[in-house]
Design a protein around this motif. Structure first.
Motif, PDB file in Angstrom:
ATOM      1  N   PRO A  68       0.845  -1.196   0.000  1.00  0.00           N
ATOM      2  CA  PRO A  68       0.000   0.000   0.000  1.00  0.00           C
ATOM      3  C   PRO A  68       0.882   1.248   0.000  1.00  0.00           C
ATOM      4  O   PRO A  68       1.894   1.280   0.689  1.00  0.00           O
ATOM      5  N   ALA A  69       0.490   2.231  -0.806  1.00  0.00           N
ATOM      6  CA  ALA A  69       1.229   3.499  -0.809  1.00  0.00           C
ATOM      7  C   ALA A  69       0.717   4.324   0.362  1.00  0.00           C
ATOM      8  O   ALA A  69       0.004   5.309   0.205  1.00  0.00           O
ATOM      9  N   ALA A  70       1.072   3.879   1.571  1.00  0.00           N
ATOM     10  CA  ALA A  70       0.596   4.532   2.788  1.00  0.00           C
ATOM     11  C   ALA A  70       1.354   5.845   2.983  1.00  0.00           C
ATOM     12  O   ALA A  70       2.379   6.080   2.364  1.00  0.00           O
ATOM     13  N   GLY A  71       0.838   6.675   3.869  1.00  0.00           N
ATOM     14  CA  GLY A  71       1.500   7.953   4.141  1.00  0.00           C
ATOM     15  C   GLY A  71       0.480   9.066   4.120  1.00  0.00           C
ATOM     16  O   GLY A  71      -0.709   8.846   4.373  1.00  0.00           O
ATOM     17  N   ARG A  72       0.924  10.243   3.812  1.00  0.00           N
ATOM     18  CA  ARG A  72      -0.003  11.383   3.845  1.00  0.00           C
ATOM     19  C   ARG A  72       0.496  12.468   2.904  1.00  0.00           C
ATOM     20  O   ARG A  72       1.689  12.720   2.830  1.00  0.00           O
ATOM     21  N   CYS A  73      -0.437  13.066   2.174  1.00  0.00           N
ATOM     22  CA  CYS A  73      -0.108  14.176   1.285  1.00  0.00           C
ATOM     23  C   CYS A  73      -0.942  15.376   1.706  1.00  0.00           C
ATOM     24  O   CYS A  73      -2.162  15.267   1.858  1.00  0.00           O
ATOM     25  N   GLU A  74      -0.282  16.504   1.893  1.00  0.00           N
ATOM     26  CA  GLU A  74      -0.978  17.709   2.317  1.00  0.00           C
ATOM     27  C   GLU A  74      -0.732  18.845   1.333  1.00  0.00           C
ATOM     28  O   GLU A  74       0.292  18.874   0.651  1.00  0.00           O
ATOM     29  N   VAL A  75      -1.690  19.754   1.295  1.00  0.00           N
ATOM     30  CA  VAL A  75      -1.584  20.955   0.471  1.00  0.00           C
ATOM     31  C   VAL A  75      -1.396  22.132   1.423  1.00  0.00           C
ATOM     32  O   VAL A  75      -2.044  22.190   2.473  1.00  0.00           O
ATOM     33  N   VAL A  76      -0.506  23.047   1.090  1.00  0.00           N
ATOM     34  CA  VAL A  76      -0.279  24.239   1.909  1.00  0.00           C
ATOM     35  C   VAL A  76      -0.632  25.456   1.066  1.00  0.00           C
ATOM     36  O   VAL A  76       0.044  25.741   0.074  1.00  0.00           O
ATOM     37  N   ALA A  77      -1.714  26.144   1.415  1.00  0.00           N
ATOM     38  CA  ALA A  77      -2.069  27.376   0.705  1.00  0.00           C
ATOM     39  C   ALA A  77      -1.344  28.523   1.403  1.00  0.00           C
ATOM     40  O   ALA A  77      -1.491  28.728   2.609  1.00  0.00           O
ATOM     41  N   PHE A  78      -0.529  29.255   0.634  1.00  0.00           N
ATOM     42  CA  PHE A  78       0.348  30.279   1.215  1.00  0.00           C
ATOM     43  C   PHE A  78      -0.366  31.602   1.481  1.00  0.00           C
ATOM     44  O   PHE A  78       0.150  32.453   2.205  1.00  0.00           O
ATOM     45  N   ALA A  79      -1.501  31.805   0.826  1.00  0.00           N
ATOM     46  CA  ALA A  79      -2.205  33.090   0.938  1.00  0.00           C
ATOM     47  C   ALA A  79      -3.625  32.899   0.434  1.00  0.00           C
ATOM     48  O   ALA A  79      -3.889  32.016  -0.381  1.00  0.00           O
ATOM     49  N   ALA A  80      -4.546  33.733   0.919  1.00  0.00           N
ATOM     50  CA  ALA A  80      -5.935  33.655   0.457  1.00  0.00           C
ATOM     51  C   ALA A  80      -6.087  34.262  -0.933  1.00  0.00           C
ATOM     52  O   ALA A  80      -7.044  33.959  -1.644  1.00  0.00           O
ATOM     53  N   GLU A  81      -5.145  35.125  -1.325  1.00  0.00           N
ATOM     54  CA  GLU A  81      -5.251  35.837  -2.603  1.00  0.00           C
ATOM     55  C   GLU A  81      -4.853  34.917  -3.744  1.00  0.00           C
ATOM     56  O   GLU A  81      -3.735  34.406  -3.789  1.00  0.00           O
ATOM     57  N   HIS A  82      -5.759  34.781  -4.696  1.00  0.00           N
ATOM     58  CA  HIS A  82      -5.566  33.840  -5.803  1.00  0.00           C
ATOM     59  C   HIS A  82      -4.343  34.169  -6.645  1.00  0.00           C
ATOM     60  O   HIS A  82      -3.677  33.277  -7.178  1.00  0.00           O
ATOM     61  N   ASP A  83      -4.039  35.462  -6.810  1.00  0.00           N
ATOM     62  CA  ASP A  83      -2.954  35.856  -7.715  1.00  0.00           C
ATOM     63  C   ASP A  83      -1.631  36.121  -6.998  1.00  0.00           C
ATOM     64  O   ASP A  83      -0.697  36.651  -7.601  1.00  0.00           O
ATOM     65  N   ALA A  84      -1.542  35.762  -5.726  1.00  0.00           N
ATOM     66  CA  ALA A  84      -0.286  35.994  -5.004  1.00  0.00           C
ATOM     67  C   ALA A  84       0.787  35.019  -5.500  1.00  0.00           C
ATOM     68  O   ALA A  84       0.496  34.071  -6.239  1.00  0.00           O
ATOM     69  N   SER A  85       2.031  35.307  -5.121  1.00  0.00           N
ATOM     70  CA  SER A  85       3.108  34.353  -5.391  1.00  0.00           C
ATOM     71  C   SER A  85       3.987  34.326  -4.151  1.00  0.00           C
ATOM     72  O   SER A  85       3.983  35.271  -3.352  1.00  0.00           O
ATOM     73  N   PHE A  86       4.750  33.244  -3.962  1.00  0.00           N
ATOM     74  CA  PHE A  86       5.572  33.173  -2.756  1.00  0.00           C
ATOM     75  C   PHE A  86       6.541  34.333  -2.711  1.00  0.00           C
ATOM     76  O   PHE A  86       6.745  34.961  -1.675  1.00  0.00           O
ATOM     77  N   ALA A  87       7.146  34.657  -3.865  1.00  0.00           N
ATOM     78  CA  ALA A  87       8.146  35.730  -3.888  1.00  0.00           C
ATOM     79  C   ALA A  87       7.552  37.064  -3.447  1.00  0.00           C
ATOM     80  O   ALA A  87       8.262  37.934  -2.949  1.00  0.00           O
ATOM     81  N   GLY A  88       6.234  37.231  -3.611  1.00  0.00           N
ATOM     82  CA  GLY A  88       5.586  38.486  -3.259  1.00  0.00           C
ATOM     83  C   GLY A  88       5.051  38.509  -1.831  1.00  0.00           C
ATOM     84  O   GLY A  88       4.481  39.509  -1.402  1.00  0.00           O
ATOM     85  N   LEU A  89       5.221  37.429  -1.072  1.00  0.00           N
ATOM     86  CA  LEU A  89       4.711  37.403   0.304  1.00  0.00           C
ATOM     87  C   LEU A  89       5.538  38.329   1.187  1.00  0.00           C
ATOM     88  O   LEU A  89       6.709  38.587   0.921  1.00  0.00           O
ATOM     89  N   SER A  90       4.912  38.798   2.271  1.00  0.00           N
ATOM     90  CA  SER A  90       5.666  39.590   3.258  1.00  0.00           C
ATOM     91  C   SER A  90       6.596  38.655   4.019  1.00  0.00           C
ATOM     92  O   SER A  90       6.397  37.430   4.048  1.00  0.00           O
ATOM     93  N   LEU A  91       7.610  39.256   4.663  1.00  0.00           N
ATOM     94  CA  LEU A  91       8.518  38.444   5.481  1.00  0.00           C
ATOM     95  C   LEU A  91       7.728  37.747   6.591  1.00  0.00           C
ATOM     96  O   LEU A  91       7.972  36.585   6.916  1.00  0.00           O
ATOM     97  N   GLU A  92       6.765  38.455   7.134  1.00  0.00           N
ATOM     98  CA  GLU A  92       5.963  37.853   8.206  1.00  0.00           C
ATOM     99  C   GLU A  92       5.206  36.616   7.709  1.00  0.00           C
ATOM    100  O   GLU A  92       5.136  35.592   8.384  1.00  0.00           O
ATOM    101  N   ARG A  93       4.637  36.711   6.495  1.00  0.00           N
ATOM    102  CA  ARG A  93       3.916  35.556   5.960  1.00  0.00           C
ATOM    103  C   ARG A  93       4.877  34.399   5.661  1.00  0.00           C
ATOM    104  O   ARG A  93       4.557  33.224   5.903  1.00  0.00           O
ATOM    105  N   ALA A  94       6.056  34.740   5.149  1.00  0.00           N
ATOM    106  CA  ALA A  94       7.037  33.676   4.894  1.00  0.00           C
ATOM    107  C   ALA A  94       7.369  32.948   6.198  1.00  0.00           C
ATOM    108  O   ALA A  94       7.534  31.726   6.220  1.00  0.00           O
ATOM    109  N   ARG A  95       7.439  33.714   7.296  1.00  0.00           N
ATOM    110  CA  ARG A  95       7.699  33.086   8.599  1.00  0.00           C
ATOM    111  C   ARG A  95       6.547  32.184   9.020  1.00  0.00           C
ATOM    112  O   ARG A  95       6.746  31.134   9.617  1.00  0.00           O
ATOM    113  N   THR A  96       5.314  32.600   8.709  1.00  0.00           N
ATOM    114  CA  THR A  96       4.156  31.771   9.061  1.00  0.00           C
ATOM    115  C   THR A  96       4.189  30.465   8.266  1.00  0.00           C
ATOM    116  O   THR A  96       3.923  29.390   8.809  1.00  0.00           O
ATOM    117  N   VAL A  97       4.530  30.564   6.979  1.00  0.00           N
ATOM    118  CA  VAL A  97       4.641  29.343   6.171  1.00  0.00           C
ATOM    119  C   VAL A  97       5.738  28.452   6.754  1.00  0.00           C
ATOM    120  O   VAL A  97       5.573  27.234   6.885  1.00  0.00           O
TER     121      VAL A  97
END
Ligand SMILES: [Zn+2]
Length: 382
Positions: free
Chosen positions: A131-160
């Motif tokens: 069995p391919a046991a384990g777990r896969c998760e999705v991490v949404a970095f921001a609520a804004e659909h058009d955001a990008s990681f490079a455009g996140l604030s330093l504070e948000r990067a810390r939260t991620v």
């Protein structure tokens, strides 16, 4: 909701809830002026079909690698328009994978996992299938659909970063999980099926082939020279200097001497440390800033967004060489010019033998020129 809002405290853990089909969802909050932390998580109003069966995986004895057959993934959402995005917050007319009407960072179990939802013991390499046991998760970095990681604030990067640390620690404790790996695939050019800024976490039931090769190299190097391979590689890069992209007090980013891809940057800590969960707060903080710095340099190379894979390499959970390992980030992109991508063809895809198009020194020099040195803007050591 009528529950009184309370602000997130620095040490407050994530807010946990379950989606309609039983999958777990966790909200992480910025420590400053982010979304207000509600007292309870909003409920998922959808009616969802039951979760898929745990896929099977087969062992390839020629290469000594496992292959997971997640056939239900064929039906997963593919590049939906923003109005049907499953990672946007829920609204009055539309319930998404994230029931809240706003969020900072949300982590939830993938509806179409390549590993899991079942968990259990690690497979024996003598088995033909498991069995391919384990777990896969999705991490949404921001609520804004058009955001990008490079455009996140330093504070948000810390939260991620806090979310990644939390998930690495917790997933590593699931019985049968052998390695936790975190990555972001960015850009339709490299197979992204959702545009909303997000990454993924895979908790594998086996140690992945590339990490095992690295561990074998570390072990062989120690036997031959008595030295530490990760430490000596970093020392070589620092001595030479021509491939350094950004340097902090605790981390350095460089284009490796033998880079394979047209854009390739490794971000490594200055000590052996097996995984994100083992970093000090100071290391997490500097890494958050340095990661943003590296992504912004990559973004600054071309007028349009550059596709990339950002992969966090972490030591397998229980491996004899764990303490000789050095967790690190590898960001790679196939973009070799404004309108050209490198395709992995015969030599690379079939033989595993890379032919590179650009010199690593030239790539590093271009990336250095995009922004002032990392230390100067952040007050850290230049
Ligand atoms: Zn979205």
């Amino acid at each position: 909701m009528s529950v009184p809002a309370i602000h997130s405290e620095p040490d407050a853990g994530p807010l946990r809830t379950h989606l309609a089909d039983g999958r777990e969802l966790l909200y992480f909050f910025d420590e400053g002026a982010g979304t207000e932390r509600p007292g309870a998580a909003p409920a998922d109003s959808r009616i969802l079909s039951p979760r898929p069966q745990t896929p099977l995986m087969r062992y390839d004895p020629l290469l000594g690698e496992w292959v997971s057959y997640a056939e239900h993934r064929q039906t997963r959402t593919h590049l939906p328009p923003a109005s049907e995005c499953p990672l946007c917050p829920s609204g009055p007319e539309r319930a998404t994978e994230i029931p809240a009407h706003g969020y900072d960072v949300a982590v939830f179990e993938n509806r179409f996992p390549a590993f899991g939802p079942g968990s259990g013991g690690s497979p024996d390499d003598s088995a033909a299938a498991a069995p391919a046991a384990g777990r896969c998760e999705v991490v949404a970095f921001a609520a804004e659909h058009d955001a990008s990681f490079a455009g996140l604030s330093l504070e948000r990067a810390r939260t991620v970063m806090r979310a990644w640390v939390h998930r690495t620690a917790e997933l590593s404790r699931i019985p049968g999980v052998a390695q936790v790996s975190i990555f972001e695939n960015r850009g339709a050019e490299i197979g992204v099926t959702l545009h909303h800024p997000h990454g993924q976490i895979y908790a594998y039931p086996f140690a992945t082939p590339r990490t095992l090769r690295q561990l074998e190299s570390v072990q062989a190097y120690k036997e031959e020279t008595g030295g530490e391979l990760f430490a000596d590689l970093l020392a070589r890069e620092l001595r030479d200097g021509s491939r350094i992209v950004a340097r902090g007090k605790l981390w350095t980013a460089y284009v490796p001497y033998a880079a394979r891809m047209p854009l390739e940057v490794h971000v490594v800590p200055h000590r052996n440390v097996p995984d994100l969960a083992s970093l000090t707060d100071e290391e997490q903080d500097e890494l958050s800033g340095l990661y943003l710095d590296v992504l912004r340099r990559i973004e600054g190379l071309y007028p349009t967004p550059t596709p990339y894979i950002a992969a966090w390499y972490q030591a397998p959970v229980q491996h004899a060489g764990r303490n000789s390992y050095r967790m690190h980030l590898q960001v790679t992109s196939p973009r070799r010019a404004e309108n050209k991508l490198k395709y992995l063809a015969g030599s690379e895809a079939a033989m595993g033998a890379f032919i590179a198009d650009v010199s690593p020194e030239e790539t590093a020099s271009r990336l250095r020129r995009v922004l002032p040195p990392f230390g100067i803007r952040t007050g850290g050591k230049a």
